[in-house]
Write a protein that holds these residues in place. Structure first.
Motif, PDB file in Angstrom:
ATOM      1  N   ALA A  61       1.845  -6.838  -3.323  1.00  0.00           N
ATOM      2  CA  ALA A  61       1.557  -5.857  -4.380  1.00  0.00           C
ATOM      3  C   ALA A  61       0.112  -5.386  -4.288  1.00  0.00           C
ATOM      4  O   ALA A  61      -0.172  -4.189  -4.412  1.00  0.00           O
ATOM      5  N   ALA A  62      -0.809  -6.311  -4.061  1.00  0.00           N
ATOM      6  CA  ALA A  62      -2.225  -5.940  -3.947  1.00  0.00           C
ATOM      7  C   ALA A  62      -2.446  -5.033  -2.741  1.00  0.00           C
ATOM      8  O   ALA A  62      -3.222  -4.070  -2.810  1.00  0.00           O
ATOM      9  N   PHE A  82      -0.259   3.885   7.404  1.00  0.00           N
ATOM     10  CA  PHE A  82      -0.645   2.478   7.358  1.00  0.00           C
ATOM     11  C   PHE A  82       0.294   1.684   8.250  1.00  0.00           C
ATOM     12  O   PHE A  82       1.485   2.000   8.335  1.00  0.00           O
ATOM     13  N   PRO A  83      -0.196   0.640   8.896  1.00  0.00           N
ATOM     14  CA  PRO A  83       0.691  -0.200   9.715  1.00  0.00           C
ATOM     15  C   PRO A  83       1.794  -0.813   8.856  1.00  0.00           C
ATOM     16  O   PRO A  83       1.595  -1.088   7.658  1.00  0.00           O
ATOM     17  N   GLY A  84       2.944  -1.034   9.463  1.00  0.00           N
ATOM     18  CA  GLY A  84       4.059  -1.650   8.754  1.00  0.00           C
ATOM     19  C   GLY A  84       3.860  -3.154   8.617  1.00  0.00           C
ATOM     20  O   GLY A  84       2.982  -3.747   9.247  1.00  0.00           O
ATOM     21  N   VAL A  85       4.676  -3.765   7.801  1.00  0.00           N
ATOM     22  CA  VAL A  85       4.571  -5.196   7.518  1.00  0.00           C
ATOM     23  C   VAL A  85       4.649  -6.035   8.783  1.00  0.00           C
ATOM     24  O   VAL A  85       3.991  -7.064   8.896  1.00  0.00           O
ATOM     25  N   ASP A  89      -1.587  -5.185  12.838  1.00  0.00           N
ATOM     26  CA  ASP A  89      -2.703  -4.634  12.067  1.00  0.00           C
ATOM     27  C   ASP A  89      -2.401  -4.515  10.575  1.00  0.00           C
ATOM     28  O   ASP A  89      -3.182  -3.916   9.838  1.00  0.00           O
ATOM     29  N   TYR A  90      -1.267  -5.070  10.135  1.00  0.00           N
ATOM     30  CA  TYR A  90      -0.929  -4.956   8.715  1.00  0.00           C
ATOM     31  C   TYR A  90      -2.019  -5.606   7.871  1.00  0.00           C
ATOM     32  O   TYR A  90      -2.649  -6.578   8.275  1.00  0.00           O
ATOM     33  N   ALA A  91      -2.222  -5.085   6.682  1.00  0.00           N
ATOM     34  CA  ALA A  91      -3.291  -5.551   5.799  1.00  0.00           C
ATOM     35  C   ALA A  91      -3.229  -7.060   5.557  1.00  0.00           C
ATOM     36  O   ALA A  91      -2.158  -7.622   5.352  1.00  0.00           O
ATOM     37  N   LYS A  92      -4.389  -7.683   5.590  1.00  0.00           N
ATOM     38  CA  LYS A  92      -4.520  -9.108   5.293  1.00  0.00           C
ATOM     39  C   LYS A  92      -5.029  -9.227   3.861  1.00  0.00           C
ATOM     40  O   LYS A  92      -6.013  -8.588   3.490  1.00  0.00           O
ATOM     41  N   THR A  93      -4.359 -10.040   3.055  1.00  0.00           N
ATOM     42  CA  THR A  93      -4.728 -10.187   1.654  1.00  0.00           C
ATOM     43  C   THR A  93      -5.221 -11.602   1.382  1.00  0.00           C
ATOM     44  O   THR A  93      -4.591 -12.572   1.792  1.00  0.00           O
ATOM     45  N   THR A 107      -7.879  -6.419   3.453  1.00  0.00           N
ATOM     46  CA  THR A 107      -8.541  -5.856   4.631  1.00  0.00           C
ATOM     47  C   THR A 107      -7.476  -5.210   5.505  1.00  0.00           C
ATOM     48  O   THR A 107      -6.475  -5.860   5.830  1.00  0.00           O
ATOM     49  N   GLY A 108      -7.665  -3.959   5.867  1.00  0.00           N
ATOM     50  CA  GLY A 108      -6.657  -3.284   6.671  1.00  0.00           C
ATOM     51  C   GLY A 108      -7.200  -2.065   7.383  1.00  0.00           C
ATOM     52  O   GLY A 108      -8.410  -1.809   7.382  1.00  0.00           O
ATOM     53  N   VAL A 109      -6.284  -1.309   7.976  1.00  0.00           N
ATOM     54  CA  VAL A 109      -6.633  -0.074   8.680  1.00  0.00           C
ATOM     55  C   VAL A 109      -5.657   1.024   8.280  1.00  0.00           C
ATOM     56  O   VAL A 109      -4.548   0.754   7.822  1.00  0.00           O
ATOM     57  N   VAL A 110      -6.101   2.264   8.477  1.00  0.00           N
ATOM     58  CA  VAL A 110      -5.251   3.428   8.221  1.00  0.00           C
ATOM     59  C   VAL A 110      -5.593   4.495   9.248  1.00  0.00           C
ATOM     60  O   VAL A 110      -6.752   4.674   9.618  1.00  0.00           O
TER      61      VAL A 110
END
Length: 146
Positions: A61-62, A82-85, A89-93, A107-110
């Motif tokens: 969710a975050a 955004f990268p997929g799950v 490179d998917y976001a690290k929470t 932390t992520g990329v787009v």
């Protein structure tokens, strides 16, 4: 000699549809309602157990909330990719606070178009918090082009 038409034999009456016993109908409705309530109860229990049962939002969710905040800062938000799950490179929470207000660092990329129409990759670090999982607050957002 004229032939007289043979009279058609009488057709048998259509069988009567079975009569519904009101008691059986009531029992059937109770069973169906119990099954529906059971399925809903299991679904709610599964959702609560996935986030500890205390209403705390999950990491996913975050990450999604941060994606929305990142899009607002882009030159061309509609091109945000955004990268997929399942992508590396998917976001690290990271959970920064396990008590209300819950706080997360994502932390992520787009990838998105810049002002010239070229696709560029930007890294971001987003810090968000929530007290109720409905209203989120952006605490900090740093973005850098790679």
């Amino acid at each position: 000699m004229s032939q007289q038409p043979h009279p058609e034999p009488p057709r048998p009456a259509a069988p009567e549809p079975p009569k519904n016993n009101p008691k059986q109908v009531a029992i059937g409705c109770v069973i169906i309602l119990a099954l529906i309530a059971g399925v809903i109860g299991i679904a709610v229990a599964m959702m609560d157990s996935s986030n500890g049962g205390d209403g705390k939002p999950g990491d996913h969710a975050a990450a999604i909330i941060c994606e929305d905040f990142v899009k607002q800062r882009l030159k061309s938000p509609s091109t945000a990719d955004f990268p997929g799950v399942t992508d590396a490179d998917y976001a690290k929470t990271t959970t920064l606070s396990d008590t209300k207000p819950w706080k997360y660092k994502v932390t992520g990329v787009v990838d998105s178009q810049n002002g010239f129409g070229a696709i560029v990759r930007s890294a971001y670090v987003c810090t968000v918090s929530t007290k109720d999982n409905d209203t989120w607050t952006l605490n900090d957002l740093d973005m850098t082009q790679r």
